[in-house]
Design a protein around this motif. Structure first.
Motif: not given
Length: 185
Positions: A6-20, A27-35
């Motif tokens: 799953e991917q959700k956009t958290v915030d958007t700026t003119p230069i980038f998007k913050l995505v969870d 190996q790791q099961g379910t895990f989360h990253r902010s990108v």
């Protein structure tokens, strides 16, 4: 194998998007990253003036480290540009040099790097540009509304390498210096 669930956009700026992002792997099961997803890649370049034997460096306030930093010119690649076209445009905007008017110009791509693949997709293409800059009339710089920097041909290779441990410089600057020192141009 790791797969994006799953991917959700958290915030958007003119230069980038913050995505969870949510991932699943054996190996790791379910895990989360902010990108941080950049809207474009970047170009960085080190100008070297053959007659004076000096590098062009600039100083600019960088919000990521909350202070001025010594760097090489760099900027975003526009949607309709190649990295080389962006280099020529950014050189004119940030240094005032029209590279089409520089004698003895040699443009060498030395690397394409991820700035930090752990949290962003940004790629920066790094170049070294040799030429006779001291013989060229410098045009007015054309900064973006939110940027200002000072710059010039300040360091010889010897002086820069002598003081390198005193400077905190960007990864593209380090890469360009390494390739210059190794003679990969």
């Amino acid at each position: 194998m790791t797969s994006l669930v799953e991917q959700k956009t958290v915030d958007t700026t003119p230069i980038f998007k913050l995505v969870d992002r949510t991932y699943q792997s054996e190996q790791q099961g379910t895990f989360h990253r902010s990108v941080v997803e950049m809207n474009s890649d970047a170009v960085a370049f080190m100008l070297y003036d053959i007659p004076t034997g000096k590098f062009y460096t600039n100083s600019e306030f960088r919000s990521g480290i909350n202070r001025d930093a010594v760097s090489i010119p760099a900027g975003k690649i526009n949607e309709d540009e190649s990295p080389v076209e962006a280099l020529y445009r950014e050189a004119k905007e940030e240094t005032g040099y029209d590279l089409t008017k520089v004698d003895g110009l040699v443009v060498s791509k030395v690397a394409t790097v991820n700035s930090s693949e752990g949290f962003t997709n940004e790629k920066t293409t790094v170049y070294i540009v040799l030429g006779e800059f001291s013989e060229v009339k410098v045009d007015e710089k054309d900064f973006d509304d939110d940027e200002f920097m000072t710059g010039g041909f300040y360091f010889t290779p010897r002086s820069l390498f002598t003081h390198l441990n005193e400077l905190e410089i960007s990864a593209p600057f380090h890469i360009a210096l390494l390739h210059f020192k190794l003679g990969d141009i």
